[in-house]
Design a protein around this motif. Structure first.
Motif, short mmCIF file in Angstrom:
data_model
loop_
_atom_site.label_atom_id
_atom_site.label_comp_id
_atom_site.label_asym_id
_atom_site.label_seq_id
_atom_site.Cartn_x
_atom_site.Cartn_y
_atom_site.Cartn_z
N PRO A 110 0.84 -1.20 0.00
CA PRO A 110 0.00 0.00 0.00
C PRO A 110 0.87 1.26 0.00
O PRO A 110 1.94 1.29 0.62
CB PRO A 110 -0.79 -0.12 1.32
N MET A 111 0.42 2.28 -0.69
CA MET A 111 1.20 3.51 -0.79
C MET A 111 1.54 4.08 0.59
O MET A 111 2.61 4.65 0.80
CB MET A 111 0.44 4.55 -1.61
N GLY A 112 0.62 3.92 1.53
CA GLY A 112 0.88 4.46 2.87
C GLY A 112 2.12 3.88 3.53
O GLY A 112 2.73 4.53 4.39
N LYS A 113 2.51 2.67 3.12
CA LYS A 113 3.70 2.03 3.69
C LYS A 113 4.99 2.76 3.30
O LYS A 113 6.05 2.54 3.90
CB LYS A 113 3.79 0.57 3.24
N LEU A 114 4.93 3.59 2.25
CA LEU A 114 6.12 4.33 1.84
C LEU A 114 6.44 5.46 2.82
O LEU A 114 7.55 5.99 2.81
CB LEU A 114 5.94 4.91 0.43
N ASN A 115 5.48 5.83 3.64
CA ASN A 115 5.70 6.89 4.62
C ASN A 115 6.75 6.44 5.65
O ASN A 115 6.57 5.45 6.35
CB ASN A 115 4.39 7.25 5.33
N GLY A 116 7.85 7.16 5.72
CA GLY A 116 8.93 6.81 6.65
C GLY A 116 9.85 5.73 6.14
O GLY A 116 10.81 5.37 6.83
N MET A 117 9.58 5.16 4.95
CA MET A 117 10.44 4.12 4.40
C MET A 117 11.75 4.72 3.91
O MET A 117 11.78 5.81 3.33
CB MET A 117 9.74 3.39 3.25
N ARG A 118 12.86 4.01 4.11
CA ARG A 118 14.17 4.46 3.66
C ARG A 118 14.29 4.17 2.16
O ARG A 118 14.22 3.00 1.76
CB ARG A 118 15.27 3.75 4.44
N LEU A 119 14.48 5.22 1.36
CA LEU A 119 14.51 5.08 -0.09
C LEU A 119 15.76 5.71 -0.69
O LEU A 119 16.28 6.71 -0.18
CB LEU A 119 13.29 5.74 -0.73
N ALA A 120 16.23 5.11 -1.78
CA ALA A 120 17.24 5.72 -2.64
C ALA A 120 16.50 6.37 -3.79
O ALA A 120 15.69 5.72 -4.46
CB ALA A 120 18.22 4.66 -3.15
N LEU A 121 16.74 7.66 -4.04
CA LEU A 121 15.98 8.42 -5.02
C LEU A 121 16.89 9.12 -6.02
O LEU A 121 18.08 9.34 -5.74
CB LEU A 121 15.11 9.48 -4.32
N PRO A 122 16.36 9.50 -7.19
CA PRO A 122 17.14 10.30 -8.14
C PRO A 122 17.53 11.64 -7.51
O PRO A 122 16.96 12.06 -6.51
CB PRO A 122 16.18 10.49 -9.31
N ALA A 123 18.48 12.31 -8.13
CA ALA A 123 18.97 13.58 -7.61
C ALA A 123 17.84 14.61 -7.54
O ALA A 123 16.98 14.67 -8.42
CB ALA A 123 20.12 14.10 -8.47
N ARG A 124 17.87 15.43 -6.51
CA ARG A 124 16.86 16.48 -6.35
C ARG A 124 16.92 17.45 -7.54
O ARG A 124 18.00 17.86 -7.97
CB ARG A 124 17.11 17.22 -5.04
N GLY A 125 15.76 17.81 -8.06
CA GLY A 125 15.71 18.73 -9.18
C GLY A 125 15.62 18.06 -10.54
O GLY A 125 15.26 18.69 -11.53
N SER A 126 15.95 16.76 -10.60
CA SER A 126 15.86 16.04 -11.88
C SER A 126 14.40 15.80 -12.22
O SER A 126 13.51 15.80 -11.36
CB SER A 126 16.61 14.71 -11.81
N MET A 127 14.12 15.57 -13.51
CA MET A 127 12.74 15.37 -13.95
C MET A 127 12.12 14.17 -13.26
O MET A 127 10.98 14.21 -12.79
CB MET A 127 12.71 15.20 -15.48
N ARG A 128 12.88 13.07 -13.16
CA ARG A 128 12.32 11.86 -12.55
C ARG A 128 12.08 12.06 -11.05
O ARG A 128 11.09 11.56 -10.51
CB ARG A 128 13.27 10.68 -12.78
N ARG A 129 12.97 12.80 -10.40
CA ARG A 129 12.75 13.05 -8.97
C ARG A 129 11.49 13.90 -8.76
O ARG A 129 10.71 13.66 -7.82
CB ARG A 129 13.98 13.77 -8.39
N ARG A 130 11.27 14.88 -9.63
CA ARG A 130 10.06 15.69 -9.50
C ARG A 130 8.81 14.84 -9.65
O ARG A 130 7.80 15.07 -8.96
CB ARG A 130 10.09 16.83 -10.53
N GLU A 131 8.85 13.86 -10.55
CA GLU A 131 7.69 12.98 -10.74
C GLU A 131 7.43 12.14 -9.49
O GLU A 131 6.28 11.97 -9.07
CB GLU A 131 7.91 12.10 -11.95
#
Length: 289
Positions: A179-200
């Motif tokens: 469930p999407m709610g499980k992503l709250n507080g989950m430790r994630l690796a994300l694209p760089a801030r400001g990139s198009m994919r990160r904004r999505e």
């Protein structure tokens, strides 16, 4: 005036900010601004009016941008003629992101190669959607394989919708689908801030009112998988990456509700070489089957 300046003008008009245009061109923003100012002085006219954090194309600028696109298209056609006269084997250049190449490209290329044995296909490997767009704009590729959206100066041919999944280290107590709610507080690796994919992704988090814990911010895909393998974080990425993740012993789960992105073949707004048209026909036929 030179071709590089014309490419700078077109990119600035398309992105409407110097920062985004410079990123697409892989140059520093001050260098782009300086080049535009030099061209404006040379021409004796203002091409872009500064407006807040972006730019607006002036009346003179719109005419220059139109002519610049035509000039770059003409150069591309001349280069194509030169290639035809010097190369006996036709070459089709396709830009692709690492996550899509093994899946879609892996299925499409064998069918195309079987029907066109005289064409050599060269895959231009790009770091993400922005890299595919740049490869096409810089004429390093005839076609691109990427997810949408892309800038409106490119033509798109949607092929399929690919699911975004959660890739995690083993041992996490999570249901499947997650469930999407499980992503709250989950430790994630994300694209760089400001990139198009990160904004999505940030928009998706905002839509479902979740705030993950960002452990790693990078556009380096190997860094993402390394963080997941080391148990530091989970990763949101396409189902096409799942096979590689599974071989590494990671766990792949769907999301609830499901999130999908449209995958497409993209190209510039110019007449395609026949070999590129044939590949596009093969791709559309394969996805319709």
């Amino acid at each position: 005036m030179n071709l590089q300046q014309l490419r700078y003008v077109v990119a600035t008009a398309e992105h409407r900010t110097m920062t985004d245009a410079a990123r697409s061109l892989y140059i520093a923003q001050p260098a782009l601004s300086r080049a535009i100012r030099d061209l404006e002085r040379e021409l004796g006219m203002t091409l872009f009016a500064r407006s807040g954090r972006g730019v607006v194309v002036t009346t003179h600028g719109r005419r220059v941008v139109k002519l610049a696109r035509e000039a770059l298209d003409a150069v591309h056609e001349i280069e194509g003629l030169a290639n035809q006269s010097t190369v006996t084997e036709a070459e089709l250049r396709i830009a692709a992101t690492p996550s899509l190449e093994p899946g879609l490209a892996g299925r499409l290329l064998p069918a195309y190669a079987a029907a066109h044995p005289g064409v050599r296909v060269h895959i231009v490997r790009c770091d993400g959607r922005d890299g595919v767009v740049s490869a096409i704009r810089d004429q390093r590729a005839d076609l691109g394989l990427t997810d949408l959206p892309v800038p409106t100066d490119l033509i798109t041919h949607p092929l399929e919708r690919q699911e975004i999944v959660l890739i995690s280290p083993p041992g996490l107590d999570l249901p499947n689908p997650v469930p999407m709610g499980k992503l709250n507080g989950m430790r994630l690796a994300l694209p760089a801030r400001g990139s198009m994919r990160r904004r999505e992704l940030d928009a998706m988090f905002g839509k479902f009112a979740v705030t993950p814990v960002v452990v790693l911010e990078t556009d380096e895909r190997n860094g993402w998988l390394k963080a997941v393998r080391n148990g530091q974080a989970s990763l949101l990425w396409y189902r096409g990456l799942a096979e590689q993740a599974g071989r590494a012993g990671l766990v792949v789960r769907s999301l609830e509700p499901a999130v999908r992105r449209v995958i497409a073949v993209v190209h510039a707004r110019r007449r395609l070489p026949l070999i590129a048209q044939d590949f596009l026909a093969t791709a559309e036929k394969g996805t319709a089957a």
